[in-house]
Design a protein around this motif. Structure first.
Motif, short mmCIF file in Angstrom:
data_model
loop_
_atom_site.label_atom_id
_atom_site.label_comp_id
_atom_site.label_asym_id
_atom_site.label_seq_id
_atom_site.Cartn_x
_atom_site.Cartn_y
_atom_site.Cartn_z
N ARG A 48 4.98 83.84 93.02
CA ARG A 48 3.55 83.57 94.12
C ARG A 48 4.13 84.72 94.66
N GLU A 49 5.81 84.85 95.62
CA GLU A 49 5.48 85.62 96.54
C GLU A 49 5.42 86.92 96.47
N LEU A 50 5.39 87.77 94.98
CA LEU A 50 5.12 89.16 94.82
C LEU A 50 3.97 89.13 94.42
N GLU A 51 3.77 90.99 95.00
CA GLU A 51 2.05 90.95 94.76
C GLU A 51 2.57 91.78 93.64
N GLN A 52 3.23 92.03 92.59
CA GLN A 52 3.04 92.52 91.30
C GLN A 52 4.08 91.16 90.93
N PRO A 53 3.96 90.32 90.37
CA PRO A 53 4.65 89.33 89.61
C PRO A 53 4.85 90.10 88.13
N HIS A 54 3.81 90.82 88.06
CA HIS A 54 4.77 91.49 86.59
C HIS A 54 5.98 92.23 86.38
N SER A 55 6.38 92.87 87.30
CA SER A 55 8.09 93.70 87.46
C SER A 55 8.44 91.88 87.23
N LEU A 56 8.66 91.01 87.93
CA LEU A 56 9.68 89.99 87.09
C LEU A 56 9.60 90.34 85.50
N PRO A 57 11.44 90.20 84.88
CA PRO A 57 11.25 89.38 83.83
C PRO A 57 11.25 88.59 83.07
N SER A 88 17.34 93.95 89.71
CA SER A 88 17.47 95.43 89.73
C SER A 88 16.05 96.59 89.44
N GLN A 89 15.26 95.07 88.62
CA GLN A 89 14.09 96.21 88.72
C GLN A 89 13.52 96.61 89.15
N ASP A 90 13.00 95.14 90.21
CA ASP A 90 13.02 95.35 91.44
C ASP A 90 12.78 94.81 92.79
N PRO A 91 13.47 96.29 93.76
CA PRO A 91 13.78 95.74 94.71
C PRO A 91 13.54 95.52 95.80
N ARG A 92 12.42 94.94 95.54
CA ARG A 92 11.92 94.04 96.49
C ARG A 92 12.59 92.38 96.28
#
Length: 499
Positions: A48-57, A88-92
């Motif tokens: 919910r917090e990330l604007e591009q949640p698909h970057s999460l594994p 490591s995949q998304d610095p945010r």
């Protein structure tokens, strides 16, 4: 961050039910024990917090039936991979207050400490002890700010220093080992208390560009911190000196000429480096003993080689050894990774010098020549600290090149799910170190139960075409990693001038 979940633990709730907790280790030390549904709640909030949640594994799926031991081990490894990849995949993710706040709250819950005032001793490199009044849940940045105020260190210089955990060996040698830098997702008080043996929280400088010292030397307190650390490192042999230079430094020290002392020290070998204990590597051959130091945008290797003409009957081991020195530049490291090996695993790097118990390997892929990449593997209990030093040097290089900073995720309130399924609400608090310093964010918890789980919710600089067809792994490459590679955004090719 380096995450590992080596094992599990069983908990019994107030109703007598037994559930499984996963023991999470961060950067080589135990951090917390969490349930599967706590991590699932974190995952849902990150989406919910990330604007591009698909970057999460993808998160390990739920199971309807109780898990067998094999399924439990599979889930443990999948959760370990999830945490490592997410950070490591998304610095945010790693920089978000949600992620850091979750880890801090989980550490507090796992330690069974209540949020209460305590005394924490922080040592300077001179050995001086500073006693601070802190809260058990205070993260590292708040403790550091508390310390800087007590020392009267100018707010704009605080960011050049950090808190570290060090260990003093109790075998009579007095050997000092740097364990790790204390990060903002952990409480220095709890981290120190959780470690066995003699450990200390110390204040050390935390930068690699020595030109920064010119600016710091204008501040009396910062100058004293640099000066006492330099004396400490000279006395322990971390900075190499000759007899004449040592006498000159002693003379300057006796007269209290701090700036002059630092100017002389800055010209010495290994000034500004972090020294690691003796370890093993597979370069130039398997089972090579090596001393490693990190600094000056490189990993420096002092390799102990067996002299070919040494007499087998020599009574002194020193007489049959020679030391060869070489450096691996950070800008020529294509990527690196950390691997945890256990006693039943055979290391290709160390098949003739194995010690019992689990150990850590740092492997990095190095550009040896124009068209040749080679893997170098180091086995050391400080492998994670070595990796952290590499990352810090790369970050500093990119910052000097003007690379854009990591975007931060939105700063919203969120909830931490306890093991029993209840929540407490976390509200972000913005606090400024000074009027002209960068605002920093910390999290403080408001202990209010709000419900159950169903209510909670650069690119890399590539080589030119001559390397485009090469595999990332060479013949000496380690096996498929359990954790993702750390890609080096400061990686650079070798030009004709370099050869």
């Amino acid at each position: 961050m380096h995450f590992a979940i080596p094992d599990t633990v069983e908990f019994t709730n107030s109703g007598g039910s037994v559930f499984v907790g996963f023991n999470v280790h961060i950067n080589g030390t135990y951090h917390c024990s969490v349930r599967y549904r706590q991590l699932l709640c974190l995952h849902e909030q990150l989406k919910r917090e990330l604007e591009q949640p698909h970057s999460l594994p993808p998160f390990p799926p739920k199971k309807l039936l109780p898990l067998s031991q094999g399924q439990l081990d599979e889930r443990r490894l999948m959760l370990e991979k999830y945490l490592q990849t997410a950070a490591s995949q998304d610095p945010r993710v790693a920089s978000s207050d949600l992620f850091k706040g979750f880890l801090l709250s989980a550490q507090l819950e796992s330690s069974k400490e209540t949020s209460a005032p305590v005394t924490l001793d922080v040592h300077l490199m001179s050995g001086q002890k500073i006693s601070l009044e802190v809260i058990t849940s205070d993260p590292s940045d708040e403790v550091l700010e508390n310390l800087s105020q007590k020392l009267h260190l100018a707010p704009e210089f605080v960011k050049f220093f950090s808190l570290f955990l060090i260990r003093k060996d109790d075998d009579g040698s007095g050997e000092i080992t740097v364990i790790k830098k204390l990060e903002n997702y952990e409480s220095p008080y709890i981290s120190l208390k959780s470690l066995p043996g003699l450990h200390r929280v110390v204040l050390r400088k935390n930068f690699w560009d020595l030109s920064v010292e010119t600016m710091l030397a204008e501040d009396r307190v910062a100058l004293n911190l640099l000066y006492t650390q330099a004396i400490w490192e000279v006395e322990r042999g971390w900075i190499l000196t000759t007899k004449d230079v040592r006498n000159k430094l002693s003379s300057l020290q006796s007269r209290g000429e701090k700036r002059e002392y630092l100017e002389v020290a800055k010209g010495l070998k290994y000034y500004g480096f972090v020294q690691f204990g003796e370890c093993w590597c597979d370069y130039p051959h398997k089972g090579t003993r090596v001393l490693i130091a990190a600094g000056n945008k490189e990993l420096n290797f002092r390799v102990r080689l067996q002299s070919p003409d040494a007499s087998s009957s020599s009574s002194s081991s020193d007489s049959s050894e020679s030391v060869s020195e070489g450096s691996f530049r950070v800008t020529r490291m294509r990527c690196w990774r950390i691997t945890t090996l256990h006693a039943d695993e055979v290391s290709e790097a160390l098949d003739n010098c194995v010690s019992p118990g689990p150990r850590l390997e740092l492997s990095f892929e190095y550009l040896m020549a124009k068209d040749r990449l080679q893997w170098i593997t180091v086995v050391s209990e400080q492998a994670i600290l070595m990796s952290a030093c590499l990352q810090a040097m790369v970050a500093e290089l990119l910052a000097k090149k003007g690379s854009p900073s990591t975007p931060k995720a939105p700063n919203r309130p969120w909830s931490f799910m306890r093991r029993d399924g209840t929540f407490h609400r976390i509200r972000p608090v913005i606090r400024s170190v000074s009027s002209d310093a960068i605002s920093e964010v910390s999290v403080r918890s408001q202990d209010s139960t709000v419900g159950r789980h169903d209510e909670g919710r650069s690119s890399i600089k590539r080589l030119s075409g001559r390397l485009s067809g090469m595999s990332l792994k060479g013949p000496n490459s380690p096996s498929t990693p359990a954790n993702p590679f750390v890609e080096n955004d400061a990686f650079d090719g070798i030009g004709d001038d370099d050869l």
